[in-house]
Design a protein around this motif. Structure first.
Motif, PDB file in Angstrom:
ATOM      1  N   UNK A  58     144.669  55.526  61.549  1.00 19.60           N
ATOM      2  CA  UNK A  58     143.865  54.321  61.329  1.00 19.60           C
ATOM      3  C   UNK A  58     144.535  53.092  61.940  1.00 19.60           C
ATOM      4  N   UNK A  59     143.847  52.498  62.881  1.00 17.99           N
ATOM      5  CA  UNK A  59     144.351  51.318  63.565  1.00 17.99           C
ATOM      6  C   UNK A  59     143.163  50.591  64.156  1.00 17.99           C
ATOM      7  N   UNK A  60     143.130  49.313  63.992  1.00 19.63           N
ATOM      8  CA  UNK A  60     142.004  48.545  64.527  1.00 19.63           C
ATOM      9  C   UNK A  60     140.710  48.907  63.822  1.00 19.63           C
ATOM     10  N   UNK A  61     139.693  49.232  64.601  1.00 15.11           N
ATOM     11  CA  UNK A  61     138.375  49.543  64.059  1.00 15.11           C
ATOM     12  C   UNK A  61     138.107  51.036  63.935  1.00 15.11           C
ATOM     13  N   UNK A  62     139.151  51.848  63.859  1.00 17.94           N
ATOM     14  CA  UNK A  62     138.983  53.298  63.795  1.00 17.94           C
ATOM     15  C   UNK A  62     138.367  53.688  62.454  1.00 17.94           C
ATOM     16  N   UNK A  63     137.252  54.403  62.518  1.00 13.65           N
ATOM     17  CA  UNK A  63     136.607  54.954  61.326  1.00 13.65           C
ATOM     18  C   UNK A  63     137.142  56.363  61.139  1.00 13.65           C
ATOM     19  N   UNK A  64     137.840  56.605  60.061  1.00 13.29           N
ATOM     20  CA  UNK A  64     138.494  57.890  59.840  1.00 13.29           C
ATOM     21  C   UNK A  64     137.571  58.993  59.320  1.00 13.29           C
ATOM     22  N   UNK A  65     136.330  58.692  59.039  1.00 13.03           N
ATOM     23  CA  UNK A  65     135.435  59.716  58.508  1.00 13.03           C
ATOM     24  C   UNK A  65     135.183  60.790  59.569  1.00 13.03           C
ATOM     25  N   UNK A  66     135.650  62.037  59.336  1.00 13.77           N
ATOM     26  CA  UNK A  66     135.465  63.078  60.338  1.00 13.77           C
ATOM     27  C   UNK A  66     134.083  63.723  60.330  1.00 13.77           C
ATOM     28  N   UNK A  67     133.319  63.553  59.264  1.00 12.39           N
ATOM     29  CA  UNK A  67     132.010  64.192  59.167  1.00 12.39           C
ATOM     30  C   UNK A  67     131.048  63.540  60.165  1.00 12.39           C
ATOM     31  N   UNK A  68     130.532  64.364  61.070  1.00 11.70           N
ATOM     32  CA  UNK A  68     129.615  63.875  62.082  1.00 11.70           C
ATOM     33  C   UNK A  68     130.280  63.152  63.238  1.00 11.70           C
ATOM     34  N   UNK A  69     131.599  63.226  63.323  1.00 12.93           N
ATOM     35  CA  UNK A  69     132.322  62.529  64.395  1.00 12.93           C
ATOM     36  C   UNK A  69     132.019  63.161  65.750  1.00 12.93           C
ATOM     37  N   UNK A  70     131.962  62.333  66.791  1.00 11.71           N
ATOM     38  CA  UNK A  70     131.577  62.823  68.110  1.00 11.71           C
ATOM     39  C   UNK A  70     132.699  63.458  68.921  1.00 11.71           C
ATOM     40  N   UNK A  71     133.953  63.351  68.483  1.00 13.78           N
ATOM     41  CA  UNK A  71     135.040  64.021  69.216  1.00 13.78           C
ATOM     42  C   UNK A  71     134.735  65.506  69.293  1.00 13.78           C
ATOM     43  N   UNK A  72     134.906  66.109  70.471  1.00 14.46           N
ATOM     44  CA  UNK A  72     134.446  67.489  70.675  1.00 14.46           C
ATOM     45  C   UNK A  72     135.126  68.476  69.752  1.00 14.46           C
ATOM     46  N   UNK A  73     136.428  68.293  69.444  1.00 17.28           N
ATOM     47  CA  UNK A  73     137.113  69.235  68.554  1.00 17.28           C
ATOM     48  C   UNK A  73     136.493  69.234  67.157  1.00 17.28           C
ATOM     49  N   UNK A  74     135.969  68.111  66.757  1.00 18.82           N
ATOM     50  CA  UNK A  74     135.350  67.997  65.443  1.00 18.82           C
ATOM     51  C   UNK A  74     133.901  68.472  65.507  1.00 18.82           C
ATOM     52  N   UNK A  75     133.178  68.023  66.518  1.00 21.44           N
ATOM     53  CA  UNK A  75     131.778  68.418  66.671  1.00 21.44           C
ATOM     54  C   UNK A  75     131.639  69.920  66.904  1.00 21.44           C
ATOM     55  N   UNK A  76     132.548  70.507  67.684  1.00 30.09           N
ATOM     56  CA  UNK A  76     132.483  71.937  67.995  1.00 30.09           C
ATOM     57  C   UNK A  76     132.716  72.809  66.772  1.00 30.09           C
ATOM     58  N   UNK A  77     133.376  72.270  65.755  1.00 30.70           N
ATOM     59  CA  UNK A  77     133.620  73.030  64.530  1.00 30.70           C
ATOM     60  C   UNK A  77     132.321  73.276  63.775  1.00 30.70           C
ATOM     61  N   UNK A  78     131.352  72.411  63.993  1.00 31.85           N
ATOM     62  CA  UNK A  78     130.032  72.599  63.381  1.00 31.85           C
ATOM     63  C   UNK A  78     129.874  71.898  62.046  1.00 31.85           C
ATOM     64  N   UNK A  79     128.868  72.325  61.317  1.00 27.54           N
ATOM     65  CA  UNK A  79     128.499  71.748  60.033  1.00 27.54           C
ATOM     66  C   UNK A  79     129.659  71.942  59.073  1.00 27.54           C
ATOM     67  N   UNK A  80     130.265  70.850  58.603  1.00 30.64           N
ATOM     68  CA  UNK A  80     131.488  70.950  57.800  1.00 30.64           C
ATOM     69  C   UNK A  80     131.464  69.979  56.629  1.00 30.64           C
TER      70      UNK A  80
END
Length: 100
Positions: A58-80
């Motif tokens: 967390x730094x600046x305007x970083x939103x730490x909520x991983x649910x629905x995040x667009x980063x491919x490693x998170x999105x590729x994991x699927x519904x979580x």
């Protein structure tokens, strides 16, 4: 310390890794995890583990909520869903599992 923490929390099961950060990459974390003798880190290009650890710096305007995040490693994991959440070394660590 974060890499060791994740390895412990993975309970010796396979896992994938994602990072949410404004000014960093996940390579340093991957390096330290892969230096372990019993490395359980999985490449999402090759396999789909039951858990995903997401590190958030967390730094600046970083939103730490991983649910629905667009980063491919998170999105590729699927519904979580978030199973656990910890704060360690000024970063947040989330353990995501597949939503049933």
């Amino acid at each position: 310390k974060v890499a060791e923490f994740i390895e412990t929390k993975s309970e010796d099961s396979e896992f994938a890794l994602g990072l949410i950060a404004e000014q960093n990459y996940d390579d340093p974390y991957r390096y330290f995890i892969t230096q372990k003798r019993n490395n359980n880190l999985v490449d999402l290009h090759e396999d789909m583990p039951e858990q995903l650890f997401v590190i958030c710096e967390p730094w600046g305007d970083v939103d730490c909520n991983p649910i629905g995040h667009e980063k491919w490693q998170i999105a590729a994991f699927g519904w979580a869903e978030i199973e656990n959440e910890w704060e360690l070394e000024k970063v947040k660590v989330y353990r995501l599992v597949h939503k049933k």
